[in-house]
Design a protein around this motif. Structure first.
Motif, PDB file in Angstrom:
ATOM      1  N   SER A   1      -0.550  24.390 109.692  1.00  0.00           N
ATOM      2  CA  SER A   1      -1.594  24.772 110.692  1.00  0.00           C
ATOM      3  C   SER A   1      -1.081  26.297 111.106  1.00  0.00           C
ATOM      4  O   SER A   1      -0.094  26.918 111.373  1.00  0.00           O
ATOM      5  CB  SER A   1      -2.539  24.162 111.510  1.00  0.00           C
ATOM      6  OG  SER A   1      -1.351  23.865 112.925  1.00  0.00           O
TER       7      SER A   1
ATOM      8  N   GLN B   1      -3.134  29.902 113.935  1.00  0.00           N
ATOM      9  CA  GLN B   1      -4.324  29.704 115.314  1.00  0.00           C
ATOM     10  C   GLN B   1      -5.640  30.188 114.704  1.00  0.00           C
ATOM     11  O   GLN B   1      -6.885  29.823 114.681  1.00  0.00           O
ATOM     12  CB  GLN B   1      -3.613  30.703 116.208  1.00  0.00           C
ATOM     13  CG  GLN B   1      -2.901  30.682 116.950  1.00  0.00           C
ATOM     14  CD  GLN B   1      -1.445  30.252 117.221  1.00  0.00           C
ATOM     15  OE1 GLN B   1      -0.628  31.177 115.819  1.00  0.00           O
ATOM     16  NE2 GLN B   1      -1.033  29.537 117.797  1.00  0.00           N
TER      17      GLN B   1
ATOM     18  N   VAL C   1      -6.632  26.359 113.499  1.00  0.00           N
ATOM     19  CA  VAL C   1      -7.571  26.290 114.680  1.00  0.00           C
ATOM     20  C   VAL C   1      -9.052  26.503 114.897  1.00  0.00           C
ATOM     21  O   VAL C   1     -10.088  26.053 115.206  1.00  0.00           O
ATOM     22  CB  VAL C   1      -6.584  26.030 115.558  1.00  0.00           C
ATOM     23  CG1 VAL C   1      -7.430  25.079 117.124  1.00  0.00           C
ATOM     24  CG2 VAL C   1      -5.370  24.831 115.506  1.00  0.00           C
TER      25      VAL C   1
ATOM     26  N   THR D   1      -5.469  21.836 119.105  1.00  0.00           N
ATOM     27  CA  THR D   1      -4.836  21.969 117.912  1.00  0.00           C
ATOM     28  C   THR D   1      -4.047  20.051 117.139  1.00  0.00           C
ATOM     29  O   THR D   1      -4.436  19.607 116.274  1.00  0.00           O
ATOM     30  CB  THR D   1      -3.815  22.459 118.233  1.00  0.00           C
ATOM     31  OG1 THR D   1      -3.997  24.194 118.328  1.00  0.00           O
ATOM     32  CG2 THR D   1      -2.606  23.125 116.718  1.00  0.00           C
TER      33      THR D   1
ATOM     34  N   VAL E   1       2.407  22.937 113.787  1.00  0.00           N
ATOM     35  CA  VAL E   1       1.459  22.893 114.615  1.00  0.00           C
ATOM     36  C   VAL E   1       1.980  24.730 114.885  1.00  0.00           C
ATOM     37  O   VAL E   1       3.430  24.106 115.031  1.00  0.00           O
ATOM     38  CB  VAL E   1       0.601  22.352 115.445  1.00  0.00           C
ATOM     39  CG1 VAL E   1       0.702  21.457 115.131  1.00  0.00           C
ATOM     40  CG2 VAL E   1       1.818  21.288 116.463  1.00  0.00           C
TER      41      VAL E   1
ATOM     42  N   THR F   1     -10.348  31.438 120.049  1.00  0.00           N
ATOM     43  CA  THR F   1     -10.411  29.802 120.552  1.00  0.00           C
ATOM     44  C   THR F   1     -10.411  29.601 121.876  1.00  0.00           C
ATOM     45  O   THR F   1     -11.497  28.641 122.534  1.00  0.00           O
ATOM     46  CB  THR F   1      -8.773  29.569 119.565  1.00  0.00           C
ATOM     47  OG1 THR F   1      -8.783  29.288 118.771  1.00  0.00           O
ATOM     48  CG2 THR F   1      -9.271  27.959 119.971  1.00  0.00           C
TER      49      THR F   1
END
Length: 340
Positions: free
Chosen positions: A44, A46, A49, A91, A110, A331
């Motif tokens: 993953s 940013q 997410v 996250t 992550v 986000t």
């Protein structure tokens, strides 16, 4: 053969290739698992997410737990440090939803905040906070890998974290020197981007090649990393990322990486019948490479010089960090809009 999917073919032909899912879409991963396809790791960043958080299904699933977390810790979303803690929670909660569908030893990847990418101490601090938050949600560090941009500060952070028993992946990686430096730092993975990050947001940036193996500018980079690691007897695994279509997947398998991380949408395309190719198209490519340099010497100064000497590496690295930073800001803005 005509009804065979490319995904089934890769699993049956390339026993030494591990497939990972570059997505936090638990629904898509669950659907693929129901069809008999289980992936090792979940990766993953940013952008991923933010994309999932914008899905109302995900927000409805997570919002109550997010609000409880904010109240429990008396967080002030107008303070950037507190807001980043909420982003971290989002996250981990998204990753946790994919966790049951991975292989028993698969890891959740992550990424540390792009705003810390040039500060080793802050990268290390953020990585440790992510690990602690995973523990709170019953995911041990043995099932986690921290993705860190391959800046000199980032690679030095990888070295420190690896010494603490926290596994790392060197991301935003576009060159052999970055990969060798990650090997020297003891990273578990390197993830060379086959395409620069911007192609996923501006498709006119992406370029199609008739012969990907011999024409794509990242083919020699990925292959040289694979061969360099073989010469170095490296335990660092090569996991190409940022893959756009089935033809690129096929081409990358010929470069003999250890892993491929592929978006859920592309994996779904690969699972369709009649996408298999002739087995000869999956045969290994061959070339040669020779490398030797201690890129971590003197505070990773040789790595800095190597990045600065390659204008394309520097451009792609800076652009990726800017995109990830923009996505993290979006986000944060979304969370403030929904929660304040």
């Amino acid at each position: 053969m005509s009804d065979t999917s490319l995904l089934s073919q890769l699993i049956s032909v390339h026993h030494d290739l591990t497939l990972d899912v570059d997505s936090m879409d638990d629904k898509a991963v669950a659907e693929l698992k129901a069809k008999g396809f289980t992936f090792h790791d979940m990766t993953s960043n940013q952008a991923i997410v933010f994309g999932q958080l914008m899905d109302e299904r995900q927000w409805n699933d997570l919002s109550a737990e997010i609000k409880q977390f904010i109240g429990r810790h008396s967080l002030n979303l107008r303070e950037d440090g507190d807001l980043l803690r909420v982003v971290d929670l989002v996250t981990i909660l998204l990753a946790r939803k994919v966790y049951p569908y991975l292989t028993p030893m698969g890891r959740l990847h992550v990424q540390t905040s792009p705003s810390f990418s040039f500060d080793t101490k802050r990268i290390v601090g953020h990585a440790n906070r992510l690990i602690e938050l995973f523990k709170i949600y019953d995911i041990p560090k043995e099932r986690v890998c921290i993705k860190i941009p391959s800046t000199p500060a980032g690679i030095l952070a990888c070295k420190q974290l690896e010494s603490e028993g926290i596994r790392t992946l060197a991301t935003c990686l576009f060159s052999v020197p970055q990969a060798v430096a990650a090997h020297q730092a003891g990273c578990l993975y390197v993830a060379p981007y086959f395409n620069e990050l911007r192609v996923h947001f501006e498709r006119d940036v992406w370029k199609e090649y008739n012969d990907i193996v011999h024409e794509h500018p990242m083919t020699p980079v990925v292959y040289s990393i694979v061969k360099a690691f073989q010469k170095l007897n490296s335990t660092t695994l090569v996991m190409p990322a940022s893959i756009v279509n089935l033809a690129e997947v096929v081409a990358l398998t010929r470069l003999s990486p250890n892993h491929l991380t592929i978006s859920a949408g592309l994996l779904q395309d690969m699972a369709q019948p009649r996408t298999a190719v002739a087995n000869k198209e999956l045969e290994q490519h061959d070339n040669d490479v020779v490398l030797s340099c201690n890129y971590l010497h003197n505070g990773a100064e040789p790595l800095l010089e190597a990045i600065q000497a390659n204008t394309e590496t520097q451009r792609k690295l800076n652009d990726a960090l800017q995109i990830f930073d923009d996505m993290e800001r979006k986000t944060k803005a979304f969370l403030c809009e929904r929660l304040l």
